[in-house]
Design a protein around this motif. Structure first.
Motif, PDB file in Angstrom:
ATOM      1  N   PHE A  33       5.053 -17.593 -41.309  1.00 25.90           N
ATOM      2  CA  PHE A  33       5.414 -17.295 -39.995  1.00 25.90           C
ATOM      3  C   PHE A  33       6.182 -18.311 -39.316  1.00 25.90           C
ATOM      4  CE2 PHE A  33       3.836 -17.972 -35.651  1.00 25.90           C
ATOM      5  CZ  PHE A  33       4.505 -17.081 -34.850  1.00 25.90           C
ATOM      6  N   GLU A  34       5.650 -19.527 -39.323  1.00 27.98           N
ATOM      7  CA  GLU A  34       6.215 -20.566 -38.787  1.00 27.98           C
ATOM      8  C   GLU A  34       7.682 -21.006 -38.965  1.00 27.98           C
ATOM      9  OE1 GLU A  34       3.288 -23.729 -38.871  1.00 27.98           O
ATOM     10  OE2 GLU A  34       2.233 -23.053 -37.106  1.00 27.98           O
ATOM     11  N   SER A  35       7.789 -21.028 -40.421  1.00 29.92           N
ATOM     12  CA  SER A  35       9.099 -21.614 -41.095  1.00 29.92           C
ATOM     13  C   SER A  35      10.153 -20.343 -40.759  1.00 29.92           C
ATOM     14  CB  SER A  35       8.912 -21.814 -42.539  1.00 29.92           C
ATOM     15  OG  SER A  35       8.550 -20.318 -43.133  1.00 29.92           O
ATOM     16  N   LYS A  36       9.952 -18.856 -40.712  1.00 29.03           N
ATOM     17  CA  LYS A  36      10.839 -17.975 -40.871  1.00 29.03           C
ATOM     18  C   LYS A  36      11.151 -17.634 -39.324  1.00 29.03           C
ATOM     19  CE  LYS A  36      11.446 -16.976 -45.229  1.00 29.03           C
ATOM     20  NZ  LYS A  36      12.597 -16.745 -45.839  1.00 29.03           N
ATOM     21  N   CYS A  37       9.937 -17.335 -38.419  1.00 25.53           N
ATOM     22  CA  CYS A  37      10.232 -17.008 -37.026  1.00 25.53           C
ATOM     23  C   CYS A  37      11.182 -18.162 -36.472  1.00 25.53           C
ATOM     24  CB  CYS A  37       8.765 -16.549 -36.452  1.00 25.53           C
ATOM     25  SG  CYS A  37       8.393 -14.960 -37.533  1.00 25.53           S
ATOM     26  N   SER A  38      10.611 -19.504 -36.738  1.00 21.38           N
ATOM     27  CA  SER A  38      11.144 -20.576 -35.800  1.00 21.38           C
ATOM     28  C   SER A  38      12.305 -20.680 -36.198  1.00 21.38           C
ATOM     29  CB  SER A  38      10.194 -21.873 -36.101  1.00 21.38           C
ATOM     30  OG  SER A  38      10.689 -22.406 -37.400  1.00 21.38           O
ATOM     31  N   CYS A  40      14.768 -18.760 -35.469  1.00 14.21           N
ATOM     32  CA  CYS A  40      15.392 -18.268 -34.117  1.00 14.21           C
ATOM     33  C   CYS A  40      15.046 -18.591 -33.077  1.00 14.21           C
ATOM     34  CB  CYS A  40      15.390 -16.737 -34.247  1.00 14.21           C
ATOM     35  SG  CYS A  40      16.530 -15.975 -35.830  1.00 14.21           S
ATOM     36  N   HIS A  41      13.521 -18.736 -32.842  1.00 12.49           N
ATOM     37  CA  HIS A  41      13.069 -19.261 -31.484  1.00 12.49           C
ATOM     38  C   HIS A  41      11.846 -19.733 -31.865  1.00 12.49           C
ATOM     39  CE1 HIS A  41      10.106 -15.922 -32.598  1.00 12.49           C
ATOM     40  NE2 HIS A  41      11.139 -15.157 -32.698  1.00 12.49           N
ATOM     41  N   LYS A  42      11.408 -20.444 -30.837  1.00 11.58           N
ATOM     42  CA  LYS A  42       9.938 -21.034 -30.863  1.00 11.58           C
ATOM     43  C   LYS A  42       8.765 -20.333 -31.313  1.00 11.58           C
ATOM     44  CE  LYS A  42      11.257 -24.832 -27.640  1.00 11.58           C
ATOM     45  NZ  LYS A  42      11.022 -25.500 -26.223  1.00 11.58           N
ATOM     46  N   THR A  43       7.859 -20.554 -32.011  1.00  4.75           N
ATOM     47  CA  THR A  43       6.935 -19.786 -32.436  1.00  4.75           C
ATOM     48  C   THR A  43       5.835 -19.410 -31.227  1.00  4.75           C
ATOM     49  OG1 THR A  43       5.621 -21.720 -33.220  1.00  4.75           O
ATOM     50  CG2 THR A  43       6.873 -20.574 -34.855  1.00  4.75           C
ATOM     51  N   ASP A  44       5.820 -20.183 -30.168  1.00  3.86           N
ATOM     52  CA  ASP A  44       5.079 -19.955 -29.244  1.00  3.86           C
ATOM     53  C   ASP A  44       5.377 -18.534 -28.393  1.00  3.86           C
ATOM     54  OD1 ASP A  44       7.038 -21.162 -27.722  1.00  3.86           O
ATOM     55  OD2 ASP A  44       5.937 -22.188 -26.392  1.00  3.86           O
ATOM     56  N   ARG A  45       6.739 -18.029 -28.594  1.00  2.00           N
ATOM     57  CA  ARG A  45       7.252 -17.093 -28.051  1.00  2.00           C
ATOM     58  C   ARG A  45       6.517 -15.886 -28.415  1.00  2.00           C
ATOM     59  NH1 ARG A  45      13.350 -15.076 -27.861  1.00  2.00           N
ATOM     60  NH2 ARG A  45      13.243 -13.071 -26.941  1.00  2.00           N
ATOM     61  N   ALA A  46       6.069 -15.869 -29.780  1.00  2.00           N
ATOM     62  CA  ALA A  46       5.196 -14.752 -30.341  1.00  2.00           C
ATOM     63  C   ALA A  46       3.643 -15.226 -30.058  1.00  2.00           C
ATOM     64  CB  ALA A  46       5.552 -14.619 -31.917  1.00  2.00           C
TER      65      ALA A  46
END
Length: 93
Positions: A33-38, A40-46
């Motif tokens: 999750f952290e490697s893929k989603c970060s 495009c955006h900060k993971t705290d967005r999710a």
């Protein structure tokens, strides 16, 4: 005879413990999750949000299909399961 039995039993248990793991990688869902989603955006967005499993599924699918996030179907399923398990809210009744 006892040695043969002990060796045979040991081999059977060894094979039985290896077969279920064959072809299955253990994936660290949080790291994925952290490697893929970060990208495009900060993971705290999710992680600052609470969604139902269905809402997480819709979000991850949108990121993959519409926003072209660099995840395949298997990774998307792992990320959805991780978010649902850790950042979930009760569905409205």
């Amino acid at each position: 005879m006892r040695i043969l039995f002990a060796c045979t039993t040991g081999i059977v248990f060894l094979i039985a413990s290896v077969i279920p793991a064959m072809g299955q990688e253990k994936v660290d869902a949080r790291a994925l999750f952290e490697s893929k989603c970060s990208i495009c955006h900060k993971t705290d967005r999710a992680t600052s949000q609470k969604k139902t499993p269905g809402e997480w599924q819709a979000t991850v699918t949108r990121m993959k299909d519409v926003r072209k996030a660099p995840v395949n179907d298997k990774e998307a399923a792992i990320i959805t399961k991780y978010l649902s398990a850790n950042y979930s809210k009760e569905p409205k009744k």
